[in-house]
Every structure is written in structure tokens, then in C-alpha cells.
Design a protein around this motif. Structure first.
Motif, PDB file in Angstrom:
ATOM      1  N   GLY A 297       4.317  -5.938  13.439  1.00 54.23           N
ATOM      2  CA  GLY A 297       3.064  -5.567  12.992  1.00 54.23           C
ATOM      3  C   GLY A 297       2.271  -6.832  12.741  1.00 54.23           C
ATOM      4  N   ASP A 298       1.135  -6.629  12.955  1.00 52.55           N
ATOM      5  CA  ASP A 298       0.164  -7.955  12.391  1.00 52.55           C
ATOM      6  C   ASP A 298      -0.185  -7.542  11.122  1.00 52.55           C
ATOM      7  OD1 ASP A 298      -2.272  -9.304  12.031  1.00 52.55           O
ATOM      8  OD2 ASP A 298      -2.239  -9.943  14.210  1.00 52.55           O
ATOM      9  N   ASN A 299       0.192  -8.619  10.166  1.00 56.41           N
ATOM     10  CA  ASN A 299      -0.284  -8.293   8.617  1.00 56.41           C
ATOM     11  C   ASN A 299      -1.468  -9.162   8.181  1.00 56.41           C
ATOM     12  OD1 ASN A 299       0.925 -10.711   8.715  1.00 56.41           O
ATOM     13  ND2 ASN A 299       2.389 -10.414   7.359  1.00 56.41           N
ATOM     14  N   THR A 300      -2.258  -9.612   9.310  1.00 58.82           N
ATOM     15  CA  THR A 300      -3.485 -10.209   8.823  1.00 58.82           C
ATOM     16  C   THR A 300      -4.313  -9.474   7.914  1.00 58.82           C
ATOM     17  OG1 THR A 300      -3.543 -11.312  10.970  1.00 58.82           O
ATOM     18  CG2 THR A 300      -5.491 -11.556   9.758  1.00 58.82           C
TER      19      THR A 300
ATOM     20  N   LEU B 106      -3.685  -7.062   5.739  1.00 55.27           N
ATOM     21  CA  LEU B 106      -2.827  -7.041   4.488  1.00 55.27           C
ATOM     22  C   LEU B 106      -2.981  -8.477   3.568  1.00 55.27           C
ATOM     23  CD1 LEU B 106      -1.045  -5.098   2.838  1.00 55.27           C
ATOM     24  CD2 LEU B 106       0.845  -5.997   3.991  1.00 55.27           C
ATOM     25  N   ILE B 107      -2.834  -9.529   4.355  1.00 52.16           N
ATOM     26  CA  ILE B 107      -2.945 -10.456   3.604  1.00 52.16           C
ATOM     27  C   ILE B 107      -4.435 -11.118   3.438  1.00 52.16           C
ATOM     28  CG2 ILE B 107      -2.722 -13.172   3.876  1.00 52.16           C
ATOM     29  CD1 ILE B 107       0.061 -12.593   5.809  1.00 52.16           C
ATOM     30  N   ASN B 108      -5.343 -11.076   4.220  1.00 54.35           N
ATOM     31  CA  ASN B 108      -6.787 -11.471   4.059  1.00 54.35           C
ATOM     32  C   ASN B 108      -7.582 -10.691   3.144  1.00 54.35           C
ATOM     33  OD1 ASN B 108      -5.935 -13.788   5.576  1.00 54.35           O
ATOM     34  ND2 ASN B 108      -7.119 -13.146   7.476  1.00 54.35           N
ATOM     35  N   LYS B 109      -7.220  -9.492   3.473  1.00 55.40           N
ATOM     36  CA  LYS B 109      -8.215  -8.397   2.704  1.00 55.40           C
ATOM     37  C   LYS B 109      -7.806  -7.858   1.246  1.00 55.40           C
ATOM     38  CE  LYS B 109     -11.377  -6.473   6.113  1.00 55.40           C
ATOM     39  NZ  LYS B 109     -12.090  -5.192   6.371  1.00 55.40           N
ATOM     40  N   LEU B 110      -6.409  -8.157   1.067  1.00 57.42           N
ATOM     41  CA  LEU B 110      -5.776  -7.654  -0.098  1.00 57.42           C
ATOM     42  C   LEU B 110      -4.921  -8.753  -0.537  1.00 57.42           C
ATOM     43  CD1 LEU B 110      -4.532  -4.242   1.555  1.00 57.42           C
ATOM     44  CD2 LEU B 110      -6.034  -4.396  -0.695  1.00 57.42           C
TER      45      LEU B 110
ATOM     46  N   ILE C 130       1.301  -6.234  16.676  1.00 55.81           N
ATOM     47  CA  ILE C 130       0.280  -5.089  16.838  1.00 55.81           C
ATOM     48  C   ILE C 130      -0.604  -5.140  15.826  1.00 55.81           C
ATOM     49  CG2 ILE C 130       0.023  -2.533  17.114  1.00 55.81           C
ATOM     50  CD1 ILE C 130       2.949  -2.574  18.200  1.00 55.81           C
ATOM     51  N   LYS C 131      -2.262  -5.096  16.177  1.00 54.83           N
ATOM     52  CA  LYS C 131      -3.045  -4.895  15.306  1.00 54.83           C
ATOM     53  C   LYS C 131      -3.564  -3.540  14.917  1.00 54.83           C
ATOM     54  CE  LYS C 131      -5.265  -9.482  16.411  1.00 54.83           C
ATOM     55  NZ  LYS C 131      -4.728 -10.095  15.041  1.00 54.83           N
ATOM     56  N   GLU C 132      -4.235  -3.226  13.742  1.00 56.63           N
ATOM     57  CA  GLU C 132      -4.694  -1.657  13.399  1.00 56.63           C
ATOM     58  C   GLU C 132      -5.458  -1.255  14.626  1.00 56.63           C
ATOM     59  OE1 GLU C 132      -3.752  -3.696   9.547  1.00 56.63           O
ATOM     60  OE2 GLU C 132      -4.628  -4.302  11.480  1.00 56.63           O
TER      61      GLU C 132
ATOM     62  N   VAL D  60      -3.095  -1.469  -1.840  1.00 65.13           N
ATOM     63  CA  VAL D  60      -4.333  -0.767  -0.883  1.00 65.13           C
ATOM     64  C   VAL D  60      -4.947   0.365  -2.129  1.00 65.13           C
ATOM     65  CG1 VAL D  60      -4.404   0.837   0.743  1.00 65.13           C
ATOM     66  CG2 VAL D  60      -3.026  -0.918   0.839  1.00 65.13           C
ATOM     67  N   LEU D  61      -4.061   0.813  -2.744  1.00 66.81           N
ATOM     68  CA  LEU D  61      -4.768   1.903  -3.709  1.00 66.81           C
ATOM     69  C   LEU D  61      -5.784   1.373  -4.724  1.00 66.81           C
ATOM     70  CD1 LEU D  61      -4.372   5.006  -4.858  1.00 66.81           C
ATOM     71  CD2 LEU D  61      -3.064   3.909  -6.462  1.00 66.81           C
ATOM     72  N   ASN D  62      -5.416   0.342  -5.185  1.00 65.90           N
ATOM     73  CA  ASN D  62      -6.155  -0.213  -6.017  1.00 65.90           C
ATOM     74  C   ASN D  62      -7.320  -1.300  -5.627  1.00 65.90           C
ATOM     75  OD1 ASN D  62      -6.614  -0.384  -9.096  1.00 65.90           O
ATOM     76  ND2 ASN D  62      -6.001  -2.632  -9.030  1.00 65.90           N
ATOM     77  N   SER D  63      -7.784  -1.236  -4.514  1.00 63.84           N
ATOM     78  CA  SER D  63      -8.748  -1.996  -3.781  1.00 63.84           C
ATOM     79  C   SER D  63     -10.029  -1.136  -3.293  1.00 63.84           C
ATOM     80  CB  SER D  63      -7.974  -2.704  -2.555  1.00 63.84           C
ATOM     81  OG  SER D  63      -7.742  -1.796  -1.527  1.00 63.84           O
ATOM     82  N   GLN D  64     -10.708  -1.815  -2.790  1.00 62.05           N
ATOM     83  CA  GLN D  64     -11.939  -1.220  -1.809  1.00 62.05           C
ATOM     84  C   GLN D  64     -11.656  -0.878  -0.573  1.00 62.05           C
ATOM     85  OE1 GLN D  64     -14.502   0.090  -4.069  1.00 62.05           O
ATOM     86  NE2 GLN D  64     -13.258  -0.664  -5.537  1.00 62.05           N
ATOM     87  N   VAL D  65     -10.332  -1.150  -0.306  1.00 64.65           N
ATOM     88  CA  VAL D  65     -10.251  -1.178   1.373  1.00 64.65           C
ATOM     89  C   VAL D  65      -9.883   0.147   1.712  1.00 64.65           C
ATOM     90  CG1 VAL D  65      -8.324  -1.468   2.946  1.00 64.65           C
ATOM     91  CG2 VAL D  65      -9.005  -3.399   1.315  1.00 64.65           C
ATOM     92  N   LYS D  66     -10.527   0.890   2.885  1.00 65.63           N
ATOM     93  CA  LYS D  66     -10.375   2.091   3.448  1.00 65.63           C
ATOM     94  C   LYS D  66      -9.742   1.828   5.014  1.00 65.63           C
ATOM     95  CE  LYS D  66     -14.498   3.244   2.285  1.00 65.63           C
ATOM     96  NZ  LYS D  66     -15.760   4.007   2.011  1.00 65.63           N
ATOM     97  N   GLY D  67      -9.579   3.195   5.601  1.00 69.18           N
ATOM     98  CA  GLY D  67      -9.178   3.037   6.891  1.00 69.18           C
ATOM     99  C   GLY D  67      -7.602   2.654   7.114  1.00 69.18           C
ATOM    100  N   ILE D  68      -7.389   2.208   8.237  1.00 72.67           N
ATOM    101  CA  ILE D  68      -5.780   2.031   8.818  1.00 72.67           C
ATOM    102  C   ILE D  68      -5.411   0.690   8.302  1.00 72.67           C
ATOM    103  CG2 ILE D  68      -4.383   1.695  10.482  1.00 72.67           C
ATOM    104  CD1 ILE D  68      -6.365   3.630  12.080  1.00 72.67           C
ATOM    105  N   ILE D  69      -4.401   0.358   7.780  1.00 74.20           N
ATOM    106  CA  ILE D  69      -3.765  -1.026   7.548  1.00 74.20           C
ATOM    107  C   ILE D  69      -2.041  -0.934   7.662  1.00 74.20           C
ATOM    108  CG2 ILE D  69      -3.427  -0.344   5.131  1.00 74.20           C
ATOM    109  CD1 ILE D  69      -4.544  -3.554   4.506  1.00 74.20           C
TER     110      ILE D  69
END
Length: 327
Positions: free
Chosen positions: A262-265, A267-271, A121-123, A211-220
């Protein structure tokens, strides 16, 4: 240092989160309901449903960051009224966070917000929360996201899939299997065909800090991206303990989804998160630590008995000596 408040610090994921935060030079303030003493971080005993106390905590600390792990995951948490209380408390806390200059918040969701699929499942996939628990989580996401967008707070909603680790509630699957096998009791898995995405709680904690220490926002999604059948999960543990004969695996019908992976793409690619532990290694380590702890307790008990015996003998000798002198 960057100040962060972490709620649910004594929980399944919370117990692992302090070390990765401190490695990134966060000043950690952990909130929990238990009485504990620690030098590892600043511990505050508090129930997050106590709005006045929470407000005072945020007014005093003025944290820039927030990870909200607190939730009631007791045996009936899917239908418990505590979900409504925690929904309200979490929103109140976000308000106090904003009023004191909060910059980024990470809240925890659940994979049960999703509509089940036979593929990872993707976000952005369809949602279908059906329980009080998953609906309250989804409502919290919607309102928190809206509030943070309006008030210039970076917001991340981490949908955590199935988690295992030390100090779990004894009614959950992992401790149920281990405790029964230790006591040479049968382990009955009625829905062994169900395939779920399990991630070690320590890995989940590291992912949340990323996640906290990144620029990523939204659902992951916070998940392993792999499925394992409940029967296979139980078999791995039983093999490690040489007690496969105690397993009783059934494939009964259930309303639960047959597959929840879950699809962790993202989590892997952005973080760039690839720090996954091997399940068998974690189970082996956990069982070994339990065994050492039990041996240590047994040795300490023997020492206690020996000392008690010596003390009793000394007291008996003194009593008899006194009795003879009087005679």
C-alpha cells in the motif's frame, strides 16, 4: 465525553483500540461475541447479525461515533456466506447510527479490493475484487458511502493491508509459524516469494483512531508502505527462536498477486501518522511475553501439585488416625 461504539472489539485490531480512544476522551462501548469481564470500557456481548439487539443498543447509547471492525475472518472467509450476512448487518447498523444522531463512522475495507500492481497502491487506483469477501467489502463501501453522503454523516473507508499481532486465529501465518517452531515442527511456506505489506495490529488501531479524530473523509490506506516477502517474514521469527533449520521455503506458482503493497502517503501527510512499530522489536517482545507466560504457568502448576500432595498426605494421615482409633 464523546460516545463511540466499536464492533469487533475482541478482534485482532479491536483488542488494541480502547487505549488510544480513551486517551482522546472517548467513552467506549465495545461490542463482541465473547464472554469477557473488563473495567477498561463498556462491554456489550452481542452478535451484530442480531438486528433487534443492535437497534436497541444504538437507541440506548446514541453514539456520535462508530468504528465497525466486525467481520468473520475464519479459515474460509474468502468464500463464506457470512460475508453476505455481515454486509446486510453493517448496513442495518449504519441506519440505526443515523437514526440516533451519528456524526462520523469508520468502516474497514481490505487491500484485496484493489487490482494488484508491482508498485505501492494508492487510494484512487483501479479496483478488482475477485472473492466473495472482497466483493462484499466493496459493495459495503459503495452503499455506505452513498448512504452517509445523503444523511450528512462523515464516512471513512480504511483499506487495511496485512495485519499481525497477539491473539490471532491460529490458522493465520504469524501464529502458524510461531506455534510450529515452539513444537519443533517444520514450517512450510509454499509461496515464500510473495511480497506483502504487513502492519502491526496495534499500529493499525492507532491509525484508525487518528482517522476517526480528524476531518479526513473517504478512502484511506492503513498500511506500512513497505513490503516483506513471506520467506523473510518467517526467517525473522525463526532467527529470534534459533530454529531456522525448521524452515522449508518454496516458491510455488499461485494465483495470488506477487506484490501487494500500500501507498501510505495520505496516512502520513494528511493525518501525520508516523507511529510505526519495528517488526523485529514486536516479534521479540511477543516471544518474550509468551515465554514469561509459559514459565508462570509452569510455576503455578508446580505449586498446585505441591499443595495437592500436601492435602493428600493430610487426608491420608487423618484417615489412618481415624482407623487406628476405631481399631
Amino acid at each position: 465525553m464523546k460516545k463511540i461504539v466499536v464492533t469487533g472489539i475482541n478482534g485482532l485490531i479491536g483488542q488494541y483500540i480502547v487505549e488510544p480512544l480513551k486517551e482522546l476522551e472517548f467513552e467506549v462501548y465495545g461490542i463482541g461475541r465473547r464472554d469477557i469481564t473488563t473495567n477498561d470500557f463498556n462491554y456489550i456481548k452481542c452478535d451484530i447479525n442480531n438486528s433487534l439487539q443492535i437497534e436497541n443498543i444504538f437507541n440506548k447509547i446514541k453514539p456520535e461515533y462508530l468504528i465497525n471492525l466486525a467481520w468473520d475472518l475464519g479459515i474460509e472467509h474468502y468464500v463464506s456466506n457470512s460475508n453476505f450476512e455481515l454486509l446486510t448487518s453493517s448496513l442495518n447498523m449504519l441506519k440505526y447510527f443515523k437514526e440516533n444522531g451519528g456524526k462520523k463512522s469508520v468502516f474497514i475495507g481490505t487491500c484485496l479490493e484493489y487490482k494488484s500492481k508491482n508498485i505501492p497502491i494508492k487510494e484512487y487506483d483501479e479496483l478488482n475484487p475477485t472473492t466473495v469477501y472482497s466483493k462484499c467489502k466493496n459493495y459495503l463501501r459503495e452503499i455506505s458511502e452513498l448512504y452517509c453522503n445523503k444523511n450528512n454523516i462523515d464516512f471513512c473507508w480504511c483499506r487495511v493491508f496485512y495485519v499481525y499481532g497477539e491473539n490471532e486465529n491460529k490458522y493465520r501465518l504469524f501464529p502458524y509459524i510461531i506455534n510450529n517452531l515452539k513444537e519443533n515442527k517444520k514450517v512450510i511456506i509454499n509461496h515464500s516469494q510473495l511480497e506483502k505489506d504487513y502492519i502491526y495490529a496495534g499500529d493499525a488501531a492507532k491509525a484508525l483512531v487518528k482517522v476517526l479524530n480528524s476531518q479526513v473523509k473517504g478512502i484511506i490506506n492503513v498500511c506500512s508502505g513497505k513490503g516483506i516477502k513471506l520467506g523473510d517474514f518467517a526467517t525473522i521469527i525463526a532467527k529470534k527462536m534459533n530454529k531456522e533449520h525448521l524452515l522449508e521455503l518454496h516458491e510455488l506458482e499461485t494465483n495470488e498477486p506477487n506484490i501487494m503493497i500500500g501507498d501510505n502517503t495520505k496516512l502520513i501527510n494528511k493525518l501525520n501518522f508516523r507511529d510505526y512499530s519495528n517488526m523485529e522489536d514486536i516479534i521479540y517482545k511477543f516471544l518474550a511475553e509468551q515465554s514469561r507466560a509459559e514459565q508462570s504457568r509452569a510455576v503455578n502448576y508446580k505449586i498446585y501439585i505441591i499443595l495437592l500432595y500436601k492435602k493428600l498426605n493430610v487426608n491420608t494421615f487423618l484417615y489412618l488416625s481415624k482407623y487406628r482409633s476405631v481399631a
